[in-house]
Motif scaffolding. Sequence first.
Motif, PDB file in Angstrom:
ATOM      1  N   ALA A 188      56.750   2.484  58.190  1.00  0.00           N
ATOM      2  CA  ALA A 188      57.953   2.917  58.613  1.00  0.00           C
ATOM      3  C   ALA A 188      58.121   2.687  60.291  1.00  0.00           C
ATOM      4  N   SER A 189      57.122   1.672  60.478  1.00  0.00           N
ATOM      5  CA  SER A 189      56.894   1.298  61.882  1.00  0.00           C
ATOM      6  C   SER A 189      57.052  -0.225  61.998  1.00  0.00           C
ATOM      7  N   LEU A 190      57.419  -0.763  63.136  1.00  0.00           N
ATOM      8  CA  LEU A 190      57.746  -2.239  63.345  1.00  0.00           C
ATOM      9  C   LEU A 190      56.118  -2.909  63.755  1.00  0.00           C
ATOM     10  N   HIS A 191      55.511  -1.593  64.462  1.00  0.00           N
ATOM     11  CA  HIS A 191      54.116  -1.920  64.978  1.00  0.00           C
ATOM     12  C   HIS A 191      53.136  -2.249  64.262  1.00  0.00           C
ATOM     13  N   ARG A 192      53.130  -3.501  63.604  1.00  0.00           N
ATOM     14  CA  ARG A 192      52.130  -4.154  62.464  1.00  0.00           C
ATOM     15  C   ARG A 192      51.884  -5.450  62.913  1.00  0.00           C
ATOM     16  N   PRO A 193      50.635  -5.521  63.892  1.00  0.00           N
ATOM     17  CA  PRO A 193      49.971  -6.779  64.370  1.00  0.00           C
ATOM     18  C   PRO A 193      49.683  -7.736  63.415  1.00  0.00           C
ATOM     19  N   ALA A 194      49.066  -7.377  62.109  1.00  0.00           N
ATOM     20  CA  ALA A 194      48.782  -8.246  61.008  1.00  0.00           C
ATOM     21  C   ALA A 194      50.195  -8.858  60.665  1.00  0.00           C
ATOM     22  N   LEU A 195      50.936  -8.372  60.451  1.00  0.00           N
ATOM     23  CA  LEU A 195      52.223  -8.967  59.705  1.00  0.00           C
ATOM     24  C   LEU A 195      53.109  -9.658  60.490  1.00  0.00           C
ATOM     25  N   PHE A 196      53.045  -9.292  61.855  1.00  0.00           N
ATOM     26  CA  PHE A 196      53.560 -10.491  62.798  1.00  0.00           C
ATOM     27  C   PHE A 196      52.827 -11.667  63.005  1.00  0.00           C
ATOM     28  N   GLU A 197      51.301 -11.493  62.935  1.00  0.00           N
ATOM     29  CA  GLU A 197      50.465 -12.489  63.077  1.00  0.00           C
ATOM     30  C   GLU A 197      50.757 -13.537  61.793  1.00  0.00           C
ATOM     31  N   LEU A 198      50.936 -13.040  60.617  1.00  0.00           N
ATOM     32  CA  LEU A 198      51.218 -13.811  59.469  1.00  0.00           C
ATOM     33  C   LEU A 198      52.595 -14.547  59.704  1.00  0.00           C
ATOM     34  N   ILE A 199      53.666 -14.093  60.342  1.00  0.00           N
ATOM     35  CA  ILE A 199      54.825 -14.623  60.423  1.00  0.00           C
ATOM     36  C   ILE A 199      54.574 -15.792  61.612  1.00  0.00           C
ATOM     37  N   SER A 230      57.862  -2.658  53.925  1.00  0.00           N
ATOM     38  CA  SER A 230      58.798  -2.057  54.621  1.00  0.00           C
ATOM     39  C   SER A 230      59.034  -0.682  53.957  1.00  0.00           C
ATOM     40  N   ARG A 231      59.141   0.220  55.038  1.00  0.00           N
ATOM     41  CA  ARG A 231      59.537   1.652  54.869  1.00  0.00           C
ATOM     42  C   ARG A 231      60.389   1.893  55.931  1.00  0.00           C
ATOM     43  N   LEU A 232      61.053   0.759  56.733  1.00  0.00           N
ATOM     44  CA  LEU A 232      61.637   1.003  57.875  1.00  0.00           C
ATOM     45  C   LEU A 232      62.960   1.340  57.762  1.00  0.00           C
ATOM     46  N   ASN A 233      63.703   1.883  58.910  1.00  0.00           N
ATOM     47  CA  ASN A 233      65.175   2.106  58.661  1.00  0.00           C
ATOM     48  C   ASN A 233      65.849   0.899  58.699  1.00  0.00           C
ATOM     49  N   GLU A 234      67.148   1.117  58.702  1.00  0.00           N
ATOM     50  CA  GLU A 234      68.001  -0.109  58.662  1.00  0.00           C
ATOM     51  C   GLU A 234      68.049  -0.992  59.405  1.00  0.00           C
ATOM     52  N   PHE A 235      68.070  -0.420  60.626  1.00  0.00           N
ATOM     53  CA  PHE A 235      67.756  -1.430  61.780  1.00  0.00           C
ATOM     54  C   PHE A 235      66.668  -2.194  61.923  1.00  0.00           C
ATOM     55  N   ASP A 236      65.374  -1.586  61.777  1.00  0.00           N
ATOM     56  CA  ASP A 236      64.035  -2.307  61.907  1.00  0.00           C
ATOM     57  C   ASP A 236      64.068  -3.315  60.760  1.00  0.00           C
TER      58      ASP A 236
END
Length: 206
Positions: free
Chosen positions: A45-56, A74-80
């Motif tokens: 539910a959070s965009l704070h995911r270092p490993a995911l953004f390292e992948l990107i 993702s369990r993110l809200n619509e905006f995130d």
Amino acid sequence: MFVRAYLRASTKEQDATRAKAQLEVFAAERGLKIAAFYIENESGASLHRPALFELIADASAGDILLVEQVDRLSRLNEFDWAKLKQSLNEKHIKIVALDLPTSWMMTGTDETTARMFDAINNMMLDMLAAIARKDYVSRRQRAAQGVEKAKAAGKYRGRSEDTERNALIQKHLKAGLSSWSEIMALVGCSRGTVAKQAALLKTLSA
């Protein structure tokens, strides 16, 4: 094209690598080899995911992001969710999820078919991401209701404080030699826990 597998669990107590073998089998059955695994224990539910953004950051155009389920991504809200999709689309990363059969065609097909399935896949991803978010919100609401019910019955005691862990966090914060991420990795806690102890220290020193 590289296949980059993403494995996530919400807490340090959960095994983020649980689905690793399943992803390896899926890739092998399609003649693919997973170039790298990106593993972390962070909330979906959070965009704070270092490993995911390292992948990107590591990915090149056309690479595949392989996950067990869309809710691992993702369990993110619509905006995130829109922000995350933008980051993925800017790198032209293809999302393949084991629980989304329409995405399987992205692992190897001609350009025309790929474009058709890409359109279908994006629609299905949005739907599953919305369902994952709804499930996340519903579970939190049920948990909160359970706490209120227990409080009303005089049975709620709350979570016991890990005083030893918190003392260690405060020690590192006071020393000022480690970043929050380093403290999180060393102590095995969430960013929210470090933030709470940092706020407490600020209050005590005021």
